[in-house]
Design a protein around this motif. Structure first.
Motif, PDB file in Angstrom:
ATOM      1  N   ASP A  71       0.783  -1.248   0.000  1.00 47.88           N
ATOM      2  CA  ASP A  71       0.000   0.000   0.000  1.00 47.88           C
ATOM      3  C   ASP A  71       0.813   1.295   0.000  1.00 47.88           C
ATOM      4  O   ASP A  71       0.238   2.363  -0.063  1.00 47.88           O
ATOM      5  CB  ASP A  71      -0.934   0.013   1.225  1.00 47.88           C
ATOM      6  CG  ASP A  71      -2.015  -1.053   1.109  1.00 47.88           C
ATOM      7  OD1 ASP A  71      -2.772  -1.006   0.125  1.00 47.88           O
ATOM      8  OD2 ASP A  71      -2.086  -1.937   1.989  1.00 47.88           O
ATOM      9  N   TRP A  72       2.107   1.196   0.140  1.00 45.93           N
ATOM     10  CA  TRP A  72       2.883   2.438   0.201  1.00 45.93           C
ATOM     11  C   TRP A  72       4.082   2.382  -0.738  1.00 45.93           C
ATOM     12  O   TRP A  72       4.394   1.328  -1.293  1.00 45.93           O
ATOM     13  CB  TRP A  72       3.377   2.705   1.628  1.00 45.93           C
ATOM     14  CG  TRP A  72       4.595   1.924   2.074  1.00 45.93           C
ATOM     15  CD1 TRP A  72       5.004   0.684   1.613  1.00 45.93           C
ATOM     16  CD2 TRP A  72       5.550   2.340   3.057  1.00 45.93           C
ATOM     17  NE1 TRP A  72       6.139   0.303   2.278  1.00 45.93           N
ATOM     18  CE2 TRP A  72       6.507   1.294   3.157  1.00 45.93           C
ATOM     19  CE3 TRP A  72       5.693   3.458   3.857  1.00 45.93           C
ATOM     20  CZ2 TRP A  72       7.569   1.367   4.044  1.00 45.93           C
ATOM     21  CZ3 TRP A  72       6.764   3.528   4.729  1.00 45.93           C
ATOM     22  CH2 TRP A  72       7.688   2.492   4.825  1.00 45.93           C
ATOM     23  N   ILE A  73       4.715   3.528  -0.901  1.00 47.32           N
ATOM     24  CA  ILE A  73       6.058   3.549  -1.481  1.00 47.32           C
ATOM     25  C   ILE A  73       6.937   4.325  -0.512  1.00 47.32           C
ATOM     26  O   ILE A  73       6.591   5.429  -0.091  1.00 47.32           O
ATOM     27  CB  ILE A  73       6.073   4.185  -2.880  1.00 47.32           C
ATOM     28  CG1 ILE A  73       5.482   3.193  -3.910  1.00 47.32           C
ATOM     29  CG2 ILE A  73       7.499   4.568  -3.285  1.00 47.32           C
ATOM     30  CD1 ILE A  73       5.392   3.720  -5.317  1.00 47.32           C
ATOM     31  N   PHE A  74       8.032   3.687  -0.127  1.00 52.35           N
ATOM     32  CA  PHE A  74       8.956   4.325   0.794  1.00 52.35           C
ATOM     33  C   PHE A  74      10.032   5.019  -0.038  1.00 52.35           C
ATOM     34  O   PHE A  74      10.896   4.385  -0.621  1.00 52.35           O
ATOM     35  CB  PHE A  74       9.556   3.266   1.723  1.00 52.35           C
ATOM     36  CG  PHE A  74      10.475   3.806   2.779  1.00 52.35           C
ATOM     37  CD1 PHE A  74      10.489   5.162   3.115  1.00 52.35           C
ATOM     38  CD2 PHE A  74      11.323   2.954   3.473  1.00 52.35           C
ATOM     39  CE1 PHE A  74      11.341   5.654   4.102  1.00 52.35           C
ATOM     40  CE2 PHE A  74      12.188   3.430   4.464  1.00 52.35           C
ATOM     41  CZ  PHE A  74      12.186   4.781   4.762  1.00 52.35           C
ATOM     42  N   ASN A  75       9.917   6.331  -0.096  1.00 49.66           N
ATOM     43  CA  ASN A  75      10.894   7.160  -0.808  1.00 49.66           C
ATOM     44  C   ASN A  75      12.074   7.343   0.140  1.00 49.66           C
ATOM     45  O   ASN A  75      12.148   8.298   0.880  1.00 49.66           O
ATOM     46  CB  ASN A  75      10.217   8.488  -1.175  1.00 49.66           C
ATOM     47  CG  ASN A  75      11.163   9.465  -1.820  1.00 49.66           C
ATOM     48  OD1 ASN A  75      12.127   9.077  -2.469  1.00 49.66           O
ATOM     49  ND2 ASN A  75      10.889  10.743  -1.634  1.00 49.66           N
ATOM     50  N   HIS A  76      12.993   6.353   0.096  1.00 51.51           N
ATOM     51  CA  HIS A  76      13.891   6.166   1.238  1.00 51.51           C
ATOM     52  C   HIS A  76      15.266   6.795   1.114  1.00 51.51           C
ATOM     53  O   HIS A  76      16.188   6.471   1.855  1.00 51.51           O
ATOM     54  CB  HIS A  76      14.050   4.680   1.531  1.00 51.51           C
ATOM     55  CG  HIS A  76      14.472   3.876   0.353  1.00 51.51           C
ATOM     56  ND1 HIS A  76      15.623   4.116  -0.343  1.00 51.51           N
ATOM     57  CD2 HIS A  76      13.867   2.832  -0.287  1.00 51.51           C
ATOM     58  CE1 HIS A  76      15.727   3.260  -1.336  1.00 51.51           C
ATOM     59  NE2 HIS A  76      14.670   2.476  -1.334  1.00 51.51           N
TER      60      HIS A  76
END
Lengths: 208, 353
Positions: free
Chosen positions: B62-67
C-alpha cells in the motif's frame, strides 16, 4: 584496585599515570594487565545486565587499550600465541565496526593474539591474512540484513582455498542468530563481546 | 478504498477496510526487482522511481517508501560518481563520502566532521537545488493518487553519527564532549526540518524518520532521552506544525521509551520484532498508530506457514484501528520474491478474529 576502577569508569586520562606509577613501584606488566582484565570482565557484566550500553563499554575498552599500549612492549608475545591466534573483521561493504572493535579489544584483554582487519573486508583479504598468520579462529561480523550472507562467501572462500580445516569460524553482529550462523556453516555464534571471549576460550579448549 | 486512503486512515488512528501493508523495501531488494545494480538505482532518479513503482506494482502493497535520505541526485553528482573495482564512490553534499557496493546498499566510509572546530562552518544544504525533489515529484505524479508516498528525513542522531562523525567516535563524543554533540544534533535537526518542509511543499503524504543508531541495544534509555529524543521531537513537532505526518522507526526493544516516542509529535511509531505489539498498543495505542513488525529473518528464510503465522501474530496483536503491517526492519538482501508475495497476499486477506 585503582586501575581496575579506572577501566570500569572509562578514565582515559587517569589510566596512564596510574600504570606508570605502578610500574615505578615495581609491579609487573602482567600483574597490571590482569587487573585491567578484571575491570573489563566487570564491564562485560555491566553490559550484560544492561547497566552499560555501547558508549560506556567503548569508553572502558578504549581506556584499557591506552593502558595496554603502554604495557605491550613489556609483555611476552608467546603467552598470547599460546592462548590462541585470532583474526577478526567485518565482511565487505559492512561498515559497522563498533561491535567488532569491542570484540577485538575484549579478546586482546583476555590474552589472545589478535589481528583486527577492521570493517569492509573483502573475502580475498581474509584469505591473504589467514595464509600469512595461520589463525586458530576467524571471527567475522555482519551487522546488516544486507550483508549477513556475505559471511557465507567468506567461509566458502576458505573451503575453496583449502584453508578451512583446522580452523574455527565464529560469527557475530546484529544480523545473526544461532540458526543463521549454523546455516551458513559457522562453528559458533557470539552475540556480544563478553560472550565472544567465552566462545573463543571454549573453542581453544577443543583445539587442545 | 485505495491504498493511499487505507494507509492514511490507519495513520489517523481509524479503522480502514483492511490492514494496510507496507514492507520496508530497501535498495538491495527494489533494485533486484528492477534487475539493475543497487548503485545505478541509487544514483539515477528515473531508475529509482521506476524501481519503487515496479516493486509496489509487483507485490501490491500500500505504500512507497521514498527512502533516500538526501533525496534526489543532481546531474553533477551523478557525474562525480566514481566506479571502482567492485564498488562505487559517491561524495555527498554534506561532505561525507558514500560507498555503494555493486550488490548492496550504500554506506558512509568517510564521515564529514573531522573535529568539532568544523561545526561553525557547516552549511545547510540547498533545498532548492535541481534534482533534489525529482523522485518525490515523479512518484506523486505517477502513483500519488492511489499509493501512500512516505519520504525519508534524516534522523538527527543517526545521521550525526553515520554521516558526520562515524558511530564509534560519536558514541564516545557523547560521553566526553556532550556540549559539541548537542550542537551538532541541533544542526542536524534543522537539516531534517528543512528537508521535511520541502517534501511537504512538494506534496509527500507521510514522512519517515529512522533512527537506528539510537537503537535500544546501542544506547541506554537515559542517553536516548538526553541525545536522541529532544531532536526527534524537535523535527517531528516542527513538521507536524507544518502539516506533515511523521513515522519514527527505532530498532531494538524500545518498550521502555515508547511513552517518550509517543510524545515526540510523531503520528505513528515503527517497532522491530523485539517489541510486543500487543503491549505497545496498550501503552501508547491511544496516542499514536503502530507500524511493524514481522521479523525480517522470517520473511527471508521462513516457510510459507511461518510467514503467515508472523502476519497473523501482528494483526491479532495490533490490527483494527491505527495499525500498519510491515517488516520489522529493511528486508534481507536476497529475500525471495515468493516470500514477500506470501507476506503481502496473506496480510491483505487475513482478518483479525
Amino acid at each position: 584496585m585503582e586501575i581496575k576502577e579506572e577501566v570500569i569508569k572509562g578514565g582515559m586520562e587517569a589510566i596512564r599515570p596510574l600504570i606508570e606509577e605502578g610500574l615505578k613501584k615495581g609491579r609487573t606488566a602482567e600483574d597490571i594487565l590482569a587487573e585491567m582484565i578484571e575491570g573489563m570482565h566487570e564491564v562485560g557484566e555491566l553490559f550484560e545486565r544492561k547497566e552499560y550500553y555501547v558508549p560506556e563499554t567503548l569508553l572502558s575498552a578504549h581506556t584499557m587499550m591506552l593502558g595496554l599500549e603502554m604495557l605491550r612492549p613489556l609483555l611476552s608475545v608467546e603467552k598470547a600465541a599460546e592462548r590462541g591466534r585470532v583474526i577478526v573483521g567485518a565482511v565487505e561493504s559492512d561498515i559497522h565496526d563498533i561491535g567488532l572493535n569491542l570484540v577485538a579489544m575484549f579478546l586482546e584483554a583476555a590474552g589472545f593474539e589478535i589481528y583486527n582487519l577492521g570493517r569492509d573486508v573483502p573475502t580475498k583479504v581474509f584469505l591473504e591474512k589467514a595464509e600469512e598468520l595461520d589463525p586458530d579462529v576467524v571471527g567475522v561480523s555482519a551487522m546488516m540484513s544486507t550483508t549477513a550472507l556475505k559471511v557465507r562467501e567468506v567461509i566458502e572462500g576458505f573451503e575453496k582455498a583449502g584453508l578451512r580445516d583446522g580452523r574455527f569460524f565464529v560469527v557475530g553482529g546484529a544480523a545473526f542468530s544461532e540458526e543463521l550462523a549454523d546455516e551458513i556453516g559457522a562453528d559458533a555464534y557470539a552475540q556480544d563481546a563478553k560472550k565472544a571471549v567465552e566462545v573463543f576460550q571454549e573453542l581453544m579448549k577443543r583445539r587442545k | 478504498m485505495n491504498s493511499y486512503k487505507r494507509f492514511q486512515r490507519a495513520m489517523e488512528g481509524d479503522t480502514p477496510d483492511r490492514t494496510p501493508v507496507a514492507p520496508m523495501v530497501n535498495v538491495p531488494h527494489a533494485s533486484r526487482v528492477l534487475g539493475v545494480k543497487p548503485w545505478e538505482y541509487v544514483t539515477d532518479n528515473a531508475l529509482y522511481v521506476k524501481g519503487q513503482i515496479a516493486a509496489q506494482r509487483k507485490y501490491g502493497y500500500d505504500w512507497i517508501f521514498n527512502h533516500q535520505p538526501i533525496q534526489g541526485i543532481t546531474a553533477e553528482e551523478r557525474k562525480a560518481v566514481r566506479v571502482e573495482q567492485d564498488f562505487v564512490v559517491l561524495p555527498t553534499e554534506m561532505g561525507s563520502v558514500l560507498k555503494i557496493p555493486l550488490d548492496g546498499g550504500p554506506a558512509v566510509i568517510d564521515p564529514a566532521l573531522k573535529d568539532y572546530s568544523m561545526l561553525d562552518d557547516l552549511e545547510m544544504p540547498d533545498m532548492d537545488r535541481p534534482g533534489r525533489m525529482e523522485p518525490l515529484e515523479e512518484l506523486l505524479r505517477q502513483v500519488g493518487d492511489e499509493v501512500y508516498i512516505c519520504s525519508k528525513v534524516p534522523a538527527p542522531f543517526h545521521y550525526a553519527a553515520e554521516w558526520m562523525r562515524g558511530l564509534n567516535q560519536f558514541l564516545l563524543d557523547m560521553l566526553v564532549n556532550p556540549q559539541y554533540v548537542h550542537r551538532l544534533l541541533d544542526f542536524m535537526a534543522d537539516v531534517a526540518i528543512e528537508i521535511g518542509k520541502k517534501q511537504i511543499d512538494v506534496g509527500t503524504h507521510g514522512i519517515m524518520m529512522e533512527d537506528p543508531s539510537a537503537a535500544a541495544q546501542v544506547i541506554s534509555p537515559d542517553h536516548y532521552r538526553e541525545f536522541a529524543y529532544p531532536y526527534e521531537r524537535k523535527v517531528a513537532r516542527a513538521l507536524k506544525a507544518y502539516g506533515g505526518d511523521v513515522i519514527i522507526h527505532i530498532c531494538g526493544d524500545t518498550t521502555p521509551i515508547l511513552p517518550d516516542l509517543a510524545r515526540t509529535g510523531a503520528k505513528c511509531l515503527s517497532v522491530d520484532e523485539s517489541v510486543d505489539l500487543r503491549k505497545a498498543k496498550e501503552t501508547v495505542g491511544d496516542r499514536v498508530a503502530l507500524f511493524g513488525n514481522v521479523p525480517v529473518e522470517t520473511i527471508y528464510r521462513g516457510t510459507e506457514e511461518e510467514i503467515k503465522a508472523g502476519v497473523r501474530k501482528c494483526i491479532d496483536s495490533a490490527g483494527g484501528s491505527g495499525y500498519i503491517l510491515s517488516s520489522s526492519c529493511g528486508l534481507h538482501r536476497g529475500t525471495p520474491f515468493k516470500n514477500l508475495h506470501t507476506l503481502v497476499d496473506y496480510a491483505i486477506k487475513y482478518k483479525k478474529e
